[in-house]
Scaffold this active site. Sequence first.
Site, PDB file in Angstrom:
ATOM      1  N   ASP A  88       0.758  -1.079   0.001  1.00 45.84           N
ATOM      2  CA  ASP A  88       0.062   0.083  -0.143  1.00 45.84           C
ATOM      3  C   ASP A  88       0.786   1.201   0.126  1.00 45.84           C
ATOM      4  O   ASP A  88       2.204   1.190  -0.098  1.00 45.84           O
ATOM      5  CB  ASP A  88      -0.844  -0.006   1.246  1.00 45.84           C
ATOM      6  N   TRP A 146      -6.939  32.423 -13.578  1.00 44.57           N
ATOM      7  CA  TRP A 146      -6.260  31.270 -12.601  1.00 44.57           C
ATOM      8  C   TRP A 146      -5.289  31.937 -12.093  1.00 44.57           C
ATOM      9  O   TRP A 146      -4.512  31.583 -10.975  1.00 44.57           O
ATOM     10  CB  TRP A 146      -6.233  29.973 -13.139  1.00 44.57           C
ATOM     11  N   SER A 168      -2.799  19.882   0.344  1.00 47.72           N
ATOM     12  CA  SER A 168      -3.104  18.717   0.174  1.00 47.72           C
ATOM     13  C   SER A 168      -2.096  17.895  -1.090  1.00 47.72           C
ATOM     14  O   SER A 168      -1.536  16.719  -0.858  1.00 47.72           O
ATOM     15  CB  SER A 168      -4.472  18.925  -0.374  1.00 47.72           C
ATOM     16  N   HIS A 189       4.882  27.822 -14.215  1.00 45.38           N
ATOM     17  CA  HIS A 189       5.186  26.947 -15.227  1.00 45.38           C
ATOM     18  C   HIS A 189       5.527  25.435 -14.820  1.00 45.38           C
ATOM     19  O   HIS A 189       5.230  24.568 -15.719  1.00 45.38           O
ATOM     20  CB  HIS A 189       6.464  27.355 -15.914  1.00 45.38           C
ATOM     21  N   GLU A 195       3.980  23.965 -12.774  1.00 45.26           N
ATOM     22  CA  GLU A 195       2.758  23.723 -12.309  1.00 45.26           C
ATOM     23  C   GLU A 195       2.064  22.783 -13.641  1.00 45.26           C
ATOM     24  O   GLU A 195       1.642  21.642 -13.586  1.00 45.26           O
ATOM     25  CB  GLU A 195       1.824  24.552 -11.902  1.00 45.26           C
ATOM     26  N   SER A 253       3.639   6.143 -21.764  1.00 44.22           N
ATOM     27  CA  SER A 253       4.761   5.415 -21.866  1.00 44.22           C
ATOM     28  C   SER A 253       4.510   3.857 -21.449  1.00 44.22           C
ATOM     29  O   SER A 253       5.224   3.001 -21.624  1.00 44.22           O
ATOM     30  CB  SER A 253       6.068   6.040 -21.060  1.00 44.22           C
ATOM     31  N   HIS A 308       8.779  33.597 -19.931  1.00 48.98           N
ATOM     32  CA  HIS A 308       8.192  33.523 -20.950  1.00 48.98           C
ATOM     33  C   HIS A 308       6.671  33.704 -21.141  1.00 48.98           C
ATOM     34  O   HIS A 308       6.087  33.922 -22.305  1.00 48.98           O
ATOM     35  CB  HIS A 308       8.495  32.389 -21.845  1.00 48.98           C
ATOM     36  N   THR A 328      11.456  17.091 -24.919  1.00 48.70           N
ATOM     37  CA  THR A 328      10.056  16.702 -25.314  1.00 48.70           C
ATOM     38  C   THR A 328      10.065  15.805 -26.558  1.00 48.70           C
ATOM     39  O   THR A 328       9.413  14.951 -26.754  1.00 48.70           O
ATOM     40  CB  THR A 328       9.233  17.938 -25.457  1.00 48.70           C
ATOM     41  N   LYS A 333      10.862  12.408 -26.240  1.00 50.31           N
ATOM     42  CA  LYS A 333       9.822  11.462 -25.616  1.00 50.31           C
ATOM     43  C   LYS A 333       9.024  11.015 -26.835  1.00 50.31           C
ATOM     44  O   LYS A 333       8.611  10.058 -27.185  1.00 50.31           O
ATOM     45  CB  LYS A 333       9.080  12.395 -24.713  1.00 50.31           C
ATOM     46  N   ARG A 365      -8.249  36.994 -25.265  1.00 50.03           N
ATOM     47  CA  ARG A 365      -9.009  35.678 -24.434  1.00 50.03           C
ATOM     48  C   ARG A 365      -9.597  36.674 -23.193  1.00 50.03           C
ATOM     49  O   ARG A 365      -9.416  37.772 -22.923  1.00 50.03           O
ATOM     50  CB  ARG A 365      -7.754  34.847 -23.687  1.00 50.03           C
TER      51      ARG A 365
END
Lengths: 32, 484
Positions: free
Chosen positions: B56, B92, B119, B203, B205, B218, B252, B278, B281, B400
């Site tokens: 666990d 946000w 949390s 960023h 985040e 993957s 940026h 990236t 990947k 936006r």
Amino acid sequence: MNTKQKNILTAVILITIAVTIYVFAVIRAVSQ
Amino acid sequence: MIIRAELFEPGMQFVNPQFFNSMTTMHALVMVFGAVMPAFVGLANWMIPMMIGAPDMALPRMNNMSFWLLVAGVLLLASTLFMEGGAPASGWTLYPPLVLQTGKALPFAIFSVHLLGISSIMGAINIIATIFNMRAPGMTLMKMPMFVWTWLITAFLLIAIMPVFAGAVTMLLTDKFFNTSFFDAAGGGDPVLYQHIFWFFGHPEVYVMILPTFGVASTIIPVFARKPLFGYSSMVYATASIAFLSFIVWAHHMFTVGMPIAGELYFMYATMLIAIPTGVKVFNWTATMWKGSMTFETPMLFSIAFVVLFTMGGFTGLMMSVAPVDFQYHDTYFIVAHFHYTLVPASVFILMAAGYFWLPKWTGHMYDERIGRLHFWLSVVSVNILFFPQHFLGLAGMPRRIPDYAVQFADWNMISSIGGFIFGASQLLFLYIVIDTIKGGTGEKVTDEVWEDAAKHSLEWTLPSPPPYHSFTTPPTVIPTEHI
């Protein structure tokens, strides 16, 4: 050291790091 | 749905501008902190012990507190909608000075951010403790499934960034109620300082939401390509590189605040560097599929769509990293299109892929593949109808976070809204499939392995379906290595 003690030690170290970062972020902003 | 309904045609239709901005703010905060992050933490809690051969998670009480603080945080955030002055309406990012104009809801929103942050940190501590201390004998770090690796790195990211965000919103609180001037130019402060602190958190985040996505992709792609993951160790190092780079590119997001040219250049080139790990990947996922005995069950379909559509979101990111060009894109719908491509057909699609992939393991029943594929095709077509036209709107200059717009933007907005309604309605199919599978699905009892040769890739497929309450009460003796 058993696994339970290792888990608690890991948590204590990581909580200390998180609190230190929080305090550091505010102190850096105060000094700007 | 309210946002897309309001934007269906020019003019004010259903809501006032203040409420519209509250909706965009709440949409983002709830999707980031109340949906995508908790969903991946949930997957981590369920799958990591099974994948590393542990019974666990490490710290059950801390885990419990992490979960209930999340519930309290999200409810507190939602409750701000009913407070005098409405919910925060500053996006946000909660930029001052706009966010300081929020009515009675501001301290509650800030407290909810604190709760959600605590949390997340507790969840991350638990994941690190579990991975470091509870791996089965023989499960060395470089034998761990990629999902475990990506979560280990993500957990460190969370511990590093959430306190920074907590610090930023605490300073907002003291600016509003205790006469400090961190972000108030009149008192010697600087609102741009908030932007720096926010994006130092913000960023990394976004990588908190995308790295576990990479981990699930993957995990799924090698199973349905019937091949080992191409370049396992390069995947691990690429994940670590992306995490490191995420800390040194934050500005940026704020090319237009008036930075010195040297700063613009540094952040531009540093951002472009992210394309390298990236790209590694994307290459590895493609090479994993190359000459594989591929089959196209629903989890694989969502994973392939992820590879293609996430790459599109990545390319628009590369476009925006070019500082002089970003002055044109900044705060337009091009940005909205970019990050929605990296979050919806990437993170959300992969969450659904994970659902289809592990649902038979969790429940012991098979889902209805026919409805799963219908769900996939409706989602993949509608998500492109929803977000692709927003590139055109942004390039044409539509800003936006506005409830009304010039008539020249009408056609693409209408198409985008239609895509949004279809996409939203399609997700009811997923809800149906989950409930149906829990209740018995197709009636077919699945094997322990569920997918062909899956047990060669990861330990959870060696357990019964559904797995016992405590997964490995005795450590496994054989560690699968097909994934490396």
